[in-house]
Enzyme design. Structure first.
Site, short mmCIF file in Angstrom:
data_model
loop_
_atom_site.label_atom_id
_atom_site.label_comp_id
_atom_site.label_asym_id
_atom_site.label_seq_id
_atom_site.Cartn_x
_atom_site.Cartn_y
_atom_site.Cartn_z
N SER A 40 -44.57 19.92 55.61
CA SER A 40 -45.63 20.73 55.03
C SER A 40 -46.28 21.68 56.03
O SER A 40 -46.83 22.71 55.63
CB SER A 40 -46.70 19.82 54.43
OG SER A 40 -47.16 18.88 55.37
N HIS A 245 -54.37 20.26 56.53
CA HIS A 245 -53.26 21.17 56.81
C HIS A 245 -53.82 22.54 57.21
O HIS A 245 -54.94 22.88 56.82
CB HIS A 245 -52.36 21.33 55.59
CG HIS A 245 -51.47 20.16 55.33
ND1 HIS A 245 -51.92 19.01 54.73
CD2 HIS A 245 -50.14 19.96 55.57
CE1 HIS A 245 -50.92 18.14 54.62
NE2 HIS A 245 -49.84 18.69 55.14
#
Length: 273
Positions: A40, A245
């Protein structure tokens, strides 16, 4: 990143004949066949503007591989990084993007193997002691099990793309350690930063064993972690999968400069070899 970091606008003329890769002031990359693999942190989860065709992989138009490819005239670009990918699923599901003509590969891998998601959930929901225990267990995995998994993946990449220069990017620390930051306790934040450091150490050593270039992004993100007031990382988000993230800014100002600098260094080494 501990390599020299040139500005994007200052990418100078760089060429090597055997691989026919050419960089000029116009940021061209004629002859480059680039494949972007990984989890990711490479697909761009958390950066928005996802390709609907990528499904749950969350491939973002703002991810560093897309930004780098857009700034360079590559011969081909294959973007197969996928949210949730492990070393095993990268090996089984992404290496079809590689071949004898591949000249450049980027990659992030290892965080999901080490249970990044579970550790974060524990640290957010449970006590500091539980968080520290989860981090300790993850560190044990990084020390004993992850190296072999990375070695296996890197060997498979080299087998599928024997002519490629491979840049393995690391993971940023999540927090700037300051007093008075709302959210997790300082003990939890410190533990999580220690986990990031341990993960980068494991990934860096494996990249070195494989003869790949390791690009350390902690320098780029320094001062832009959570609790910095100028963060390039998502905190807890809805949907939850984007939490912790890099944001679009984190890719543009963190991962992209790191990859650009490491790519220039990596290709220069190929030219001189």
């Amino acid at each position: 990143m501990r390599l020299s970091l040139p500005c994007l606008s200052a990418v100078g003329a760089l060429a090597f004949a055997a691989g026919s890769i050419v960089f000029a002031g116009s940021a061209s990359a004629a002859g480059v066949h680039y494949a972007a693999l990984g989890d990711s942190y490479s697909s761009g989860t958390g950066a928005g503007s996802y390709d609907p065709a990528s499904g749950g992989c969350n491939r973002s138009a703002n991810a560093y591989p897309k930004l780098w490819a857009a700034a360079h005239s590559t011969e081909s670009f294959k973007f197969v990084a996928c949210s949730g990918a492990t070393t095993a699923t990268i090996k089984s599901g992404q290496l079809g993007a590689l071949g004898g003509s591949t000249t450049l590969v980027s990659l992030t891998a290892g965080g999901n193997d080490a249970g990044f998601g579970t550790v974060m959930q524990t640290c957010v929901l449970d006590s500091a002691a539980s968080c520290q225990s989860a981090v300790a267990n993850a560190k044990g995995y990084m020390d004993k099990t992850l190296p072999g998994r990375l070695d296996s993946l890197y060997s498979a990449i080299r087998s599928r793309a024997p002519q490629a220069r491979v840049v393995v990017l690391g993971y940023p620390r999540l927090y700037k350690i300051v007093s008075g930051c709302v959210g997790l306790s300082q003990a939890k934040r410190t533990a999580l930063n220690g986990a990031a450091d341990a993960l980068d150490t494991s990934v860096s050593k494996a990249a070195g064993r494989a003869g790949f270039t390791f690009s350390d992004v902690r320098d780029e993100f320094a001062g832009h972690e959570l609790c910095s007031g100028q963060g390039w990382l998502n905190a807890v988000t809805i949907p939850i999968g984007s939490s912790y993230h890099p944001t679009a800014l984190g890719h543009a100002k963190g991962y992209l400069p790191a990859f650009t600098g490491s790519t220039k260094r990596s290709l220069a080494l190929k030219r001189d070899s």
